[in-house]
Structures are given as structure tokens and as C-alpha cells.
Design an enzyme around this catalytic site. Structure first.
Site, PDB file in Angstrom:
ATOM      1  N   CYS A 221       8.267   1.643   2.508  1.00  0.00           N
ATOM      2  CA  CYS A 221       9.209   2.688   2.940  1.00  0.00           C
ATOM      3  C   CYS A 221       8.658   4.060   2.565  1.00  0.00           C
ATOM      4  CB  CYS A 221      10.580   2.479   2.313  1.00  0.00           C
ATOM      5  SG  CYS A 221      11.528   1.138   3.060  1.00  0.00           S
TER       6      CYS A 221
ATOM      7  N   ASP B  33      -5.201  -1.094   5.531  1.00  0.00           N
ATOM      8  CA  ASP B  33      -4.954  -1.711   4.229  1.00  0.00           C
ATOM      9  C   ASP B  33      -5.891  -1.067   3.196  1.00  0.00           C
ATOM     10  OD1 ASP B  33      -3.560  -4.641   3.301  1.00  0.00           O
ATOM     11  OD2 ASP B  33      -5.052  -3.752   1.960  1.00  0.00           O
TER      12      ASP B  33
ATOM     13  N   HIS C 288       5.725  -7.382   6.692  1.00  0.00           N
ATOM     14  CA  HIS C 288       4.532  -6.748   7.254  1.00  0.00           C
ATOM     15  C   HIS C 288       3.586  -7.820   7.768  1.00  0.00           C
ATOM     16  CE1 HIS C 288       3.856  -7.445   2.958  1.00  0.00           C
ATOM     17  NE2 HIS C 288       2.588  -7.691   3.265  1.00  0.00           N
TER      18      HIS C 288
HETATM   19  P1  AMP Z   1       0.930  -8.825   0.873  1.00  0.00           P
HETATM   20  O1  AMP Z   1       0.088  -9.255  -0.298  1.00  0.00           O
HETATM   21  O2  AMP Z   1       0.881  -9.703   2.057  1.00  0.00           O
HETATM   22  O3  AMP Z   1       2.339  -8.491   0.424  1.00  0.00           O
HETATM   23  O4  AMP Z   1       0.263  -7.471   1.403  1.00  0.00           O
HETATM   24  C1  AMP Z   1       0.410  -6.231   0.817  1.00  0.00           C
HETATM   25  C2  AMP Z   1      -0.790  -5.437   1.231  1.00  0.00           C
HETATM   26  O5  AMP Z   1      -0.548  -4.081   1.011  1.00  0.00           O
HETATM   27  C3  AMP Z   1      -2.073  -5.785   0.464  1.00  0.00           C
HETATM   28  O6  AMP Z   1      -3.066  -6.261   1.375  1.00  0.00           O
HETATM   29  C4  AMP Z   1      -2.471  -4.468  -0.186  1.00  0.00           C
HETATM   30  O7  AMP Z   1      -3.862  -4.253  -0.201  1.00  0.00           O
HETATM   31  C5  AMP Z   1      -1.748  -3.455   0.684  1.00  0.00           C
HETATM   32  N1  AMP Z   1      -1.448  -2.210   0.044  1.00  0.00           N
HETATM   33  C6  AMP Z   1      -0.868  -2.025  -1.172  1.00  0.00           C
HETATM   34  N2  AMP Z   1      -0.715  -0.716  -1.430  1.00  0.00           N
HETATM   35  C7  AMP Z   1      -1.205  -0.051  -0.340  1.00  0.00           C
HETATM   36  C8  AMP Z   1      -1.345   1.330   0.012  1.00  0.00           C
HETATM   37  N3  AMP Z   1      -0.926   2.317  -0.822  1.00  0.00           N
HETATM   38  N4  AMP Z   1      -1.919   1.639   1.184  1.00  0.00           N
HETATM   39  C9  AMP Z   1      -2.354   0.660   2.011  1.00  0.00           C
HETATM   40  N5  AMP Z   1      -2.226  -0.656   1.753  1.00  0.00           N
HETATM   41  C10 AMP Z   1      -1.676  -1.003   0.592  1.00  0.00           C
HETATM   42 ZN    ZN Z   2      10.649  -0.908   2.619  1.00  0.00          ZN
END
Ligand code: AMP
Ligand code: ZN
Length: 116
Positions: A7, A30, A100
Site C-alpha cells: 500500500c 521486484d 500480489h
Molecule cells: P512474497 O514473498 O511472495 O510475499 O513476495 C514479496 C516480494 O516483495 C519479494 O519478492 C520481495 O523481494 C519484494 N519486495 C519487498 N520489498 C520490496 C520493495 N520495497 N520494492 C520492491 N519489491 C519488494
Molecule cells: Zn496493502
């Protein structure tokens, strides 16, 4: 949701590298890419925490996400194909609880769906 990382990304409170945006969906690179092309596609509104929350009342947003994915693939010339993954809950290794979808491409991703 005020305490949600994604968010905050949608609101611009946390910076991101935008890949795609429309009325319903936002996609960004990512931060820890698992393939040469790795975007995260999210509904802008925090409607669902994970795939486990999808119902007939809220599933329209999932179609919007997949419409966006097809556009992102075209815009980024992912002609050889791609993979979409959504992690849900503890066994799914979900770390951010705003639903996501990982869009991965840029190389052959292998015949195995997961490495355990
Ligand atoms: P999940 O593990 O499926 O919940 O995916 C969360 C994803 O968010 C991971 O692949 C992280 O690398 C990514 N992530 C976390 N923080 C950020 C950020 N600030 N910008 C871009 N991606 C992020
Ligand atoms: Zn959210």
C-alpha cells in the site's frame, strides 16, 4: 491499509520502479529479482491479503491483474514466455500480505515449478 508495504508503494511513500499502472493495478520491479525480468503485480486497493481470500465477490480484480500481466509481457517483449506465481500463507512462503503476482521471465525458467 496503513501498515502495508505494498500500500505504501502504491501511495508513493516507498519508492518503486514502475513497470505498469492503470486504474486498478500497479506493477513494479521486484527489489530482489529471481529472474532477469521480475515484476510484482498488485491490485492498487488492499482488497485481499492473499489468494486464499479470493471469492466470487472480489475475484474481478484477479482478471484485471492478468489483463495487466499480458500487457506488461507485450510491452517488455517477453515473446518467449513467462511465469506467474502467487505465494499464499506460511507454506507458500508469502512475506507481504497484500495479494500480489510475480511475473518472471528473461530466460528459460526450468522444467521444475519449485526448488525445495
Ligand atoms: P512474497 O514473498 O511472495 O510475499 O513476495 C514479496 C516480494 O516483495 C519479494 O519478492 C520481495 O523481494 C519484494 N519486495 C519487498 N520489498 C520490496 C520493495 N520495497 N520494492 C520492491 N519489491 C519488494
Ligand atoms: Zn496493502
Amino acid at each position: 491499509m496503513s501498515d502495508c508495504l505494498f500500500c505504501k508503494i502504491v501511495d508513493g511513500e516507498i519508492p518503486s520502479t514502475k513497470v505498469y499502472e492503470d486504474e486498478f493495478v500497479y506493477a513494479f520491479k521486484d527489489i530482489n529479482p529471481q529472474a532477469p525480468f521480475h515484476a510484482v503485480i498488485i491490485p492498487k486497493e488492499h482488497i485481499l491479503n492473499s489468494a486464499a481470500d479470493v471469492t466470487s465477490e472480489n475475484s474481478a480484480i484477479i482478471a484485471k491483474v492478468f489483463e495487466a500481466a499480458a500487457k506488461i509481457a507485450k510491452e517488455n517483449n517477453l515473446d518467449k514466455g513467462f511465469r506467474i506465481i502467487t505465494n499464499s500463507g506460511e507454506y507458500g512462503a508469502q512475506s507481504v500480505f497484500h495479494i500480489h503476482f510475480h511475473l518472471l521471465s528473461g530466460k528459460f525458467l526450468g522444467d521444475n515449478l519449485i526448488n525445495v
